[in-house]
Design a protein around this motif. Structure first.
Motif, short mmCIF file in Angstrom:
data_model
loop_
_atom_site.label_atom_id
_atom_site.label_comp_id
_atom_site.label_asym_id
_atom_site.label_seq_id
_atom_site.Cartn_x
_atom_site.Cartn_y
_atom_site.Cartn_z
N ALA A 50 0.85 -1.18 0.00
CA ALA A 50 0.00 0.00 0.00
C ALA A 50 0.89 1.24 0.00
N ASP A 51 0.30 2.38 -0.34
CA ASP A 51 1.09 3.59 -0.51
C ASP A 51 1.87 3.97 0.74
N GLN A 104 3.14 2.11 3.03
CA GLN A 104 4.29 1.23 3.18
C GLN A 104 5.29 1.43 2.05
N ALA A 105 4.78 1.78 0.90
CA ALA A 105 5.63 1.87 -0.28
C ALA A 105 6.42 3.17 -0.37
N GLU A 106 5.85 4.27 0.11
CA GLU A 106 6.45 5.57 -0.14
C GLU A 106 7.90 5.70 0.34
N PRO A 107 8.24 5.28 1.57
CA PRO A 107 9.65 5.39 1.98
C PRO A 107 10.59 4.60 1.08
N MET A 108 10.12 3.44 0.60
CA MET A 108 10.96 2.63 -0.27
C MET A 108 11.07 3.24 -1.66
N ARG A 109 9.99 3.84 -2.14
CA ARG A 109 10.07 4.54 -3.43
C ARG A 109 11.11 5.65 -3.37
N GLN A 110 11.12 6.38 -2.27
CA GLN A 110 12.08 7.46 -2.11
C GLN A 110 13.50 6.92 -2.08
N ARG A 160 -2.54 -10.00 2.70
CA ARG A 160 -3.47 -8.97 2.25
C ARG A 160 -2.98 -8.31 0.96
N GLN A 161 -1.66 -8.22 0.83
CA GLN A 161 -1.11 -7.70 -0.43
C GLN A 161 -1.44 -8.65 -1.58
N SER A 162 -1.37 -9.96 -1.31
CA SER A 162 -1.74 -10.93 -2.35
C SER A 162 -3.18 -10.73 -2.80
N VAL A 163 -4.08 -10.58 -1.83
CA VAL A 163 -5.50 -10.39 -2.15
C VAL A 163 -5.69 -9.13 -2.98
N ILE A 192 9.42 0.48 -6.89
CA ILE A 192 8.90 -0.81 -6.46
C ILE A 192 8.24 -1.48 -7.67
N ARG A 193 8.71 -2.67 -8.02
CA ARG A 193 8.16 -3.39 -9.16
C ARG A 193 7.60 -4.71 -8.67
N THR A 194 6.31 -4.92 -8.86
CA THR A 194 5.66 -6.14 -8.42
C THR A 194 5.73 -7.18 -9.54
#
Length: 355
Positions: free
Chosen positions: A104-105, A107-113, A194-197, A333-335
């Protein structure tokens, strides 16, 4: 092209990943971070029972950050976002089985940065999450029109899982039902599954707002059960089921989960793995429907106790085989939805070495 790879942590997945890296024709092992002081300073080949590799294990984060490498297989027992961010900022792509599958955003934002600062890519993958619970159902959904239901599920005898401390202290087998219900396992699993779902819902285009609920069920021993973590006494936890269900318009449209039993005898409720035994299942309802049973990712009856767990090996292989694709991907982040189809590589004995 050869990619320079660091292995982070040498637990069961980490050791399997090391073997995969060594055998992969496009990868070169250049570093290894270890947690245990007893492993520090030893040749990595020695740690996994192979010939010396000329790569020395270190417990220094700074040494790893300073190392010239293209990618890190980050496989600790529990993830630390600050470590992952530091690796990304240091210019190293990160592939991991412990998170960031479809974050989710928030959780993702610090890693995107961190990816922007380091010009790098982060990818979460594995077996479940990372495989059976979203990637493979989505691949199979290409054969179905008008999808109404997706299920990805594991059925395992947990006695073959070669991590007794995890089974007892984190999964809470052998504990009281109340202790297991209050233990860390639900929270640890919840984030990933939950990310899988959500990956399935978003990719297949379920535009109604679904409710995602977590279901945790427990079975207790009715008689003493011998197990790798010692005897499980009557009334103590000997089976657990974790499921995540997405409900849209009153219908369950996604169900993923795990069924973990300490054998199939003397359980209340009297759960079993069923006639099909240990397996992974994928089910898709639509036009037409699909039902797939996957075998080979669980130990076979009679395998020695110290044999490599196929599920752990599959988790490691999925991570390692993703490295060339992640290194070639756009930063961020690439899924699994973003990357091309990830495949394995031929055994080294089938490769032309120029001789």
């Amino acid at each position: 092209m050869s990619y320079r790879v660091v292995q982070w942590a040498t637990g069961s997945v980490g050791r399997a990943a090391l073997e995969c890296v060594i055998d992969h024709p496009d990868l070169e092992l250049v570093g290894c971070w270890v947690h245990s002081p007893g492993k520090k300073g030893r040749d990595v080949g020695e740690l996994i029972g192979r010939e010396p590799l000329g790569v020395t294990a270190t417990d220094s984060i700074d040494e790893i950050l300073a190392l010239a490498a293209d990618a890190v297989v980050y496989a600790p027992l529990l993830p630390r976002p600050d470590e992952v961010a530091a690796l990304l900022r240091s210019g190293k792509n990160v592939v991991t089985p412990v998170g960031w599958f479809y974050p989710a955003d928030t959780q993702a934002e610090p890693m995107r940065q961190a990816c922007l600062e380091g010009g790098t890519t982060l990818h979460g993958t594995g077996i479940d999450p990372g495989g059976v619970t979203e990637v493979f159902p989505l691949m199979l959904s290409a054969m179905t029109a008008a999808v109404t239901y997706v299920r990805g599920e594991e059925f395992s005898d947990i006695r073959t899982y070669s991590a007794p401390d995890v089974v007892r202290h984190i999964m809470r087998f052998g504990a009281t039902p109340a202790e297991a219900a209050e233990g860390p396992m639900t929270k640890l699993l919840d984030g990933g599954f939950r990310q899988s779902v959500r990956m399935i819902l978003d990719t297949l285009g379920f535009t109604t707002t679904p409710e995602i609920r977590t279901v945790h069920e427990i079975a207790v021993a009715t008689a003493p059960i011998d197990s790798p973590i010692g005897t499980i006494e009557p009334g103590r936890v000997a089976g657990q089921r974790f499921h995540w269900e997405a409900v849209a318009a009153g219908e369950t449209v996604v169900r993923i989960g795990v069924n973990w039993l300490m054998g199939q005898q003397d359980l209340d409720p009297p759960w079993t793995l069923g006639e099909a035994g240990e397996r992974f299942e994928i089910e898709i309802d639509g036009d037409p429907g699909t039902f797939v049973t996957i075998r080979g990712w669980q130990p076979e009856p009679g395998d020695p106790a110290d044999a490599k767990n196929p599920g752990i090996a599959a988790t490691a292989a999925h991570c390692v085989n993703s490295i060339p694709y992640v290194c070639a991907a756009e930063l961020g982040i690439r899924t699994s939805v973003d990357l091309p189809m990830v495949t394995g590589r031929a055994h080294p004995r089938f490769l032309n070495t120029g001789q």
